[in-house]
Scaffold this motif. Structure first.
Motif, PDB file in Angstrom:
ATOM      1  N   PHE A  99     -25.940 -11.207 -31.772  1.00  0.00           N
ATOM      2  CA  PHE A  99     -25.299 -10.007 -31.242  1.00  0.00           C
ATOM      3  C   PHE A  99     -24.999  -8.954 -32.302  1.00  0.00           C
ATOM      4  N   ARG A 100     -24.362  -9.342 -33.403  1.00  0.00           N
ATOM      5  CA  ARG A 100     -23.944  -8.358 -34.410  1.00  0.00           C
ATOM      6  C   ARG A 100     -25.120  -7.651 -35.064  1.00  0.00           C
ATOM      7  N   GLU A 101     -26.312  -8.227 -34.982  1.00  0.00           N
ATOM      8  CA  GLU A 101     -27.482  -7.660 -35.648  1.00  0.00           C
ATOM      9  C   GLU A 101     -28.442  -6.966 -34.684  1.00  0.00           C
ATOM     10  N   ARG A 102     -28.079  -6.895 -33.446  1.00  0.00           N
ATOM     11  CA  ARG A 102     -28.970  -6.274 -32.458  1.00  0.00           C
ATOM     12  C   ARG A 102     -28.984  -4.769 -32.585  1.00  0.00           C
ATOM     13  N   ASP A 103     -30.099  -4.192 -32.155  1.00  0.00           N
ATOM     14  CA  ASP A 103     -30.215  -2.734 -32.101  1.00  0.00           C
ATOM     15  C   ASP A 103     -29.526  -2.222 -30.850  1.00  0.00           C
ATOM     16  N   LEU A 104     -28.937  -1.045 -30.971  1.00  0.00           N
ATOM     17  CA  LEU A 104     -28.361  -0.410 -29.799  1.00  0.00           C
ATOM     18  C   LEU A 104     -29.466  -0.026 -28.822  1.00  0.00           C
ATOM     19  N   ASP A 105     -29.127  -0.043 -27.567  1.00  0.00           N
ATOM     20  CA  ASP A 105     -30.040   0.456 -26.546  1.00  0.00           C
ATOM     21  C   ASP A 105     -30.289   1.935 -26.827  1.00  0.00           C
ATOM     22  N   GLN A 106     -31.499   2.405 -26.603  1.00  0.00           N
ATOM     23  CA  GLN A 106     -31.859   3.783 -26.927  1.00  0.00           C
ATOM     24  C   GLN A 106     -30.976   4.791 -26.198  1.00  0.00           C
ATOM     25  N   GLU A 107     -30.703   4.544 -24.939  1.00  0.00           N
ATOM     26  CA  GLU A 107     -29.857   5.473 -24.180  1.00  0.00           C
ATOM     27  C   GLU A 107     -28.435   5.484 -24.709  1.00  0.00           C
ATOM     28  N   ALA A 108     -27.919   4.316 -25.082  1.00  0.00           N
ATOM     29  CA  ALA A 108     -26.562   4.249 -25.633  1.00  0.00           C
ATOM     30  C   ALA A 108     -26.501   4.993 -26.968  1.00  0.00           C
ATOM     31  N   GLU A 109     -27.508   4.792 -27.802  1.00  0.00           N
ATOM     32  CA  GLU A 109     -27.549   5.494 -29.083  1.00  0.00           C
ATOM     33  C   GLU A 109     -27.611   7.002 -28.879  1.00  0.00           C
ATOM     34  N   GLU A 110     -28.486   7.452 -28.006  1.00  0.00           N
ATOM     35  CA  GLU A 110     -28.621   8.890 -27.752  1.00  0.00           C
ATOM     36  C   GLU A 110     -27.319   9.487 -27.228  1.00  0.00           C
ATOM     37  N   TYR A 111     -26.636   8.751 -26.361  1.00  0.00           N
ATOM     38  CA  TYR A 111     -25.370   9.229 -25.812  1.00  0.00           C
ATOM     39  C   TYR A 111     -24.329   9.373 -26.921  1.00  0.00           C
ATOM     40  N   ILE A 112     -24.185   8.344 -27.733  1.00  0.00           N
ATOM     41  CA  ILE A 112     -23.194   8.358 -28.812  1.00  0.00           C
ATOM     42  C   ILE A 112     -23.523   9.438 -29.832  1.00  0.00           C
ATOM     43  N   VAL A 113     -24.786   9.520 -30.232  1.00  0.00           N
ATOM     44  CA  VAL A 113     -25.197  10.510 -31.238  1.00  0.00           C
ATOM     45  C   VAL A 113     -25.032  11.931 -30.702  1.00  0.00           C
ATOM     46  N   VAL A 131     -18.943   0.673 -19.735  1.00  0.00           N
ATOM     47  CA  VAL A 131     -20.011  -0.261 -19.384  1.00  0.00           C
ATOM     48  C   VAL A 131     -19.417  -1.413 -18.575  1.00  0.00           C
ATOM     49  N   ASP A 132     -20.252  -2.041 -17.787  1.00  0.00           N
ATOM     50  CA  ASP A 132     -19.817  -3.204 -17.020  1.00  0.00           C
ATOM     51  C   ASP A 132     -19.944  -4.486 -17.843  1.00  0.00           C
ATOM     52  N   ARG A 133     -20.870  -4.448 -18.803  1.00  0.00           N
ATOM     53  CA  ARG A 133     -21.070  -5.579 -19.719  1.00  0.00           C
ATOM     54  C   ARG A 133     -21.372  -5.011 -21.099  1.00  0.00           C
ATOM     55  N   ILE A 134     -20.863  -5.626 -22.123  1.00  0.00           N
ATOM     56  CA  ILE A 134     -21.118  -5.168 -23.484  1.00  0.00           C
ATOM     57  C   ILE A 134     -22.604  -5.237 -23.798  1.00  0.00           C
ATOM     58  N   ALA A 135     -23.283  -6.199 -23.227  1.00  0.00           N
ATOM     59  CA  ALA A 135     -24.721  -6.357 -23.468  1.00  0.00           C
ATOM     60  C   ALA A 135     -25.509  -5.111 -23.059  1.00  0.00           C
ATOM     61  N   GLN A 136     -24.963  -4.294 -22.170  1.00  0.00           N
ATOM     62  CA  GLN A 136     -25.648  -3.068 -21.751  1.00  0.00           C
ATOM     63  C   GLN A 136     -25.842  -2.104 -22.918  1.00  0.00           C
ATOM     64  N   LEU A 137     -25.011  -2.206 -23.930  1.00  0.00           N
ATOM     65  CA  LEU A 137     -25.084  -1.297 -25.069  1.00  0.00           C
ATOM     66  C   LEU A 137     -26.216  -1.635 -26.032  1.00  0.00           C
ATOM     67  N   PHE A 138     -26.774  -2.834 -25.907  1.00  0.00           N
ATOM     68  CA  PHE A 138     -27.739  -3.312 -26.889  1.00  0.00           C
ATOM     69  C   PHE A 138     -29.094  -3.563 -26.263  1.00  0.00           C
ATOM     70  N   HIS A 139     -30.111  -3.466 -27.096  1.00  0.00           N
ATOM     71  CA  HIS A 139     -31.488  -3.679 -26.661  1.00  0.00           C
ATOM     72  C   HIS A 139     -31.633  -5.110 -26.177  1.00  0.00           C
ATOM     73  N   SER A 140     -32.061  -5.282 -24.948  1.00  0.00           N
ATOM     74  CA  SER A 140     -32.088  -6.613 -24.336  1.00  0.00           C
ATOM     75  C   SER A 140     -33.184  -7.517 -24.893  1.00  0.00           C
ATOM     76  N   LEU A 141     -34.259  -6.965 -25.452  1.00  0.00           N
ATOM     77  CA  LEU A 141     -35.352  -7.788 -25.958  1.00  0.00           C
ATOM     78  C   LEU A 141     -35.178  -8.162 -27.431  1.00  0.00           C
ATOM     79  N   ASP A 142     -34.128  -7.667 -28.056  1.00  0.00           N
ATOM     80  CA  ASP A 142     -33.891  -7.949 -29.471  1.00  0.00           C
ATOM     81  C   ASP A 142     -33.452  -9.400 -29.627  1.00  0.00           C
ATOM     82  N   PRO A 143     -34.207 -10.220 -30.384  1.00  0.00           N
ATOM     83  CA  PRO A 143     -33.904 -11.650 -30.481  1.00  0.00           C
ATOM     84  C   PRO A 143     -32.780 -12.000 -31.467  1.00  0.00           C
ATOM     85  N   PHE A 144     -32.276 -11.030 -32.195  1.00  0.00           N
ATOM     86  CA  PHE A 144     -31.275 -11.322 -33.214  1.00  0.00           C
ATOM     87  C   PHE A 144     -29.916 -11.615 -32.593  1.00  0.00           C
TER      88      PHE A 144
END
Length: 193
Positions: free
Chosen positions: A29-43, A14-27
């Motif tokens: 950093f440590r409590e944010r949800d993974l971005d759906q594409e990142a989760e699907e890729y990892i899983v 990734v170019d930025r760590i933030a790319q891994l996480f859902h951008s609209l999640d207000p929590f």
């Protein structure tokens, strides 16, 4: 003597760590949800790895991102997210079994009523072919009423357990960040061993 096997690796860049996480999640950093594409890729990669080996997630990031707080907390964020998903699937599994038990109670009740009805109706019908049809119809209805609970208890829970176990393995995965020089456009990606 047992030989320790190295953890199998899932690599992503990734170019930025933030790319891994859902951008609209207000929590935070440590409590944010993974971005759906990142989760699907990892899983999807984790499914391909041997189930008896530990998982290692290697995230290639620019040098400038490697020194951030987010980079230091990445392992904790992944562990928290995948543990949450495993707990969520466990709740789904519990709900499925709860529905299965209720369905089974209804199905067994209907089966008993159908068996009793078949016996009662067969005593009143003297014509043999018609009596046999009614008896068989009640039996079929009784067993069809048990189709869903049998399906739940025999088949439906396996995929949830497999996915829950995969998320548990991912929550225990070692997460490593590997910096690459800023501006480097491509890095070789190794396939999991």
């Amino acid at each position: 003597m047992t030989t320790a096997f190295p953890a199998e690796a899932i690599e992503l860049r990734v170019d930025r760590i933030a790319q891994l996480f859902h951008s609209l999640d207000p929590f935070p950093f440590r409590e944010r949800d993974l971005d759906q594409e990142a989760e699907e890729y990892i899983v999807s990669w984790a499914r391909e790895l041997a189930a008896d080996q530990p998982i290692n997630i290697v995230v290639h990031i620019p040098d400038s991102e490697a020194q951030t707080k987010a980079a230091r907390e990445l392992g904790e964020a992944f562990a928290r997210y995948f543990a949450y998903r495993a707990d969520f699937l466990q709740r789904d599994l519990n709900e499925l079994f709860r529905v299965g038990r209720r369905s089974l109670a209804v199905g067994v009740t209907i089966l008993i009523a159908c068996l009793a009805s078949a016996q009662v109706v067969s005593g009143y019908l003297v014509e043999f072919p018609f009596r046999r049809l009614v008896e068989e119809s009640f039996l079929i209805l009784g067993w069809v009423a048990n189709w869903r609970p049998l399906e739940i208890f025999l088949y439906d829970w396996w995929p949830l357990v497999r996915r829950r176990d995969l998320y548990r393995r991912l929550s225990e995965a070692a997460v490593e960040t590997k910096p690459y020089p800023n501006g480097q456009s491509q890095i070789p990606m190794a396939a999991p061993a």
